[in-house]
Design an enzyme around this catalytic site. Structure first.
Site, PDB file in Angstrom:
ATOM      1  N   ASP A 166       0.457  41.281  30.207  1.00 31.51           N
ATOM      2  CA  ASP A 166      -0.652  40.343  30.263  1.00 31.51           C
ATOM      3  C   ASP A 166      -1.797  40.983  29.493  1.00 31.51           C
ATOM      4  OD1 ASP A 166       0.783  38.629  31.833  1.00 31.51           O
ATOM      5  OD2 ASP A 166      -0.233  39.106  33.709  1.00 31.51           O
ATOM      6  N   ASP A 222       5.087  27.189  35.233  1.00 28.70           N
ATOM      7  CA  ASP A 222       4.538  27.865  36.409  1.00 28.70           C
ATOM      8  C   ASP A 222       4.746  26.934  37.587  1.00 28.70           C
ATOM      9  OD1 ASP A 222       3.744  29.874  34.729  1.00 28.70           O
ATOM     10  OD2 ASP A 222       1.624  29.331  34.719  1.00 28.70           O
TER      11      ASP A 222
END
Lengths: 257, 211
Positions: free
Chosen positions: A11, A130
């Protein structure tokens, strides 16, 4: 035999590697090029970079980071975060990415994935799904969320993944928002439901805390690849250790050492 | 230093291939102009995307003729992925399209039933390079013995002459040619530029290859 892939996820925010816990607390974890080289040496099969603070102002920072990484490691690179239009995809491919992950934009502009797959090829287009469980284990289902898990969409995650696969996404990056950051393992029923529904590759993500979790995602979740961030970043396990464990479980992996 | 032409016909990103070839010891130029190809020591035809677009871009620029001419002159040639498929006579991607016909044979898709059997499409990831025990291993491919390399494709080459198959792999019980060639021509289905040390070692041996 085709190996199951082990993918460390980095990330990134403003060109630095970070890792959030359930997408909230951000901890700085280092330099992207150094991290990429470390994972390359450990025999990672691929790298995924997700820009969690993507905005138009810092687009150049991301392109610069991707091209730096692509000069140092010779392995497949997936990049995502803030991809809204064909020109974003083109920019990232030119910076050196091999696959581009699209999340929110695919939901708000459902033709984007089809257009992108036609223009750049299915193998370069990844759709990030997601998903969060809605309702209880018996009567519930999984719903797609956007904006890092903050906004519900009303879309059934399994159906959505199938539609994106049919539209030409070569890969589905499936993250359980319930499991992410918990270290309690992937959401196996979700992973298996999506893997069985789509014709494209499925990458399981969210929740890894142990090596057995990786095995569960591949064996029980029927994923083609497993993605993890913090266990690799913070040195809990190396990629090589993970592969040795999986090989001992009879799961086909590429051993480089 | 060997002067290498990386053929740029306007499709996709050549950054990774160029960097990997430089790391393997070549001086690399992107070449779009058919007339410029003759000034190089060797050439690489890369590619991702659609077969039909690739062939039409090569024909429009005259690169198809220039590549064939330089191959006949003996210039070492490496095709990668779509750059391998382009060499064949025809491809059955969506419909039937003519290829460069430098190596006779077809390009065929993996069966649509593959995903139902658990073999997702595209074939994506690290898989084997298998050599026949009945012939010598091609010198450029020698570094790949016992290694896996990175593949991303939904179609595969079926050369008409078995002697053109230099190495094979398989996906979902479908064996396919992963490296083909003859004389100064070599072409691979996988991506050496994405195959870490094994891929770089193969590219280095191509850069040094004297067919």
């Amino acid at each position: 035999m085709l190996s199951k892939r082990i993918i460390p996820c980095l990330d990134v925010a403003h060109g630095r590697v970070v890792k959030g816990v359930q997408f909230v607390d951000i901890i700085d974890a280092g330099d992207p090029v150094e991290a990429a080289i470390k994972y390359d040496e450990q025999g990672a099969d691929e790298l995924t970079f997700l820009d969690i603070r993507a905005s138009h102002e810092n687009r150049d920072t991301l392109y610069h980071m991707v091209s730096e990484v692509a000069e140092h490691v010779f392995m497949p690179l997936t990049v995502g975060g803030g991809v809204k239009a064909l020109k974003d995809i083109e920019g990232l491919l030119h910076a050196g990415a091999d696959k581009i992950s699209i999340n929110t934009a695919a939901i708000f502009n459902p033709d984007l994935v089809k257009e992108a797959a036609e223009r750049f090829g299915s193998s370069t287009i990844v759709v990030a799904v997601d998903a969060k469980r809605v309702g209880d284990a018996l009567n519930g289902h999984w719903e797609c969320f956007t904006h890092g898990g903050r906004k519900p969409t009303g879309l059934n995650a399994v159906e959505w993944a199938k539609r994106m696969s049919d539209d030409g996404a070569g890969e589905i990056l499936l993250t359980s928002m319930d499991a992410d950051g918990t270290k309690h393992g992937y959401d196996i029923p979700l992973t298996r439901a999506v893997s069985e529904a789509v014709s494209s590759n499925v990458v399981a993500s969210g929740g890894v805390g142990t090596l057995e979790h990786l095995a569960e995602g591949l064996r029980d979740g029927k994923a083609d690849a497993v993605l993890a961030a913090s266990i690799f970043h913070f040195g809990t396990f190396s990629i090589a250790e993970s592969k040795q464990y999986l090989a001992a479980q009879g799961i086909p992996v590429r051993l480089t050492a | 230093m060997t002067k290498l032409a990386l053929i740029d016909y306007g499709m996709g990103n050549l950054h990774s291939v160029a960097k990997a070839l430089e790391k393997s010891g070549a001086s690399v130029d992107l070449v779009q102009d058919a007339a410029a190809l003759q000034h190089y020591d060797r050439m690489v035809l890369p590619g991702v995307g659609a077969f039909r677009d690739c062939i039409s871009a090569l024909k429009k620029t005259g690169l198809d003729v220039a590549i064939e001419h330089q191959i006949r002159q003996g210039m070492p040639f490496l095709g990668i992925c779509l750059g391998m498929q382009a060499l064949m006579s025809q491809s059955y991607e969506f419909a039937c399209y003519d290829g460069l016909n430098i190596i006779s044979g077809d390009v065929k898709p993996f069966p649509e039933s593959h995903p139902k059997r658990g073999f997702k499409l595209p074939h994506m990831g690290w898989n084997d390079v298998v050599f026949s025990s009945e012939r010598d291993i091609h010198p450029v491919l020698a570094p790949l013995q016992g290694k896996q390399v990175y593949y991303v494709h939904s179609l595969y080459c079926v050369p008409e002459k078995p002697e053109h198959i230099l190495a094979a792999s398989s996906y979902g019980d479908y064996p396919f040619a992963c490296a083909i060639g003859r004389e100064n021509i070599l072409a691979v289905q996988f991506h050496p530029e994405k195959s870490q040390q094994a891929g770089l070692a193969m590219l280095k041996s191509f850069v040094e290859w004297k067919p």
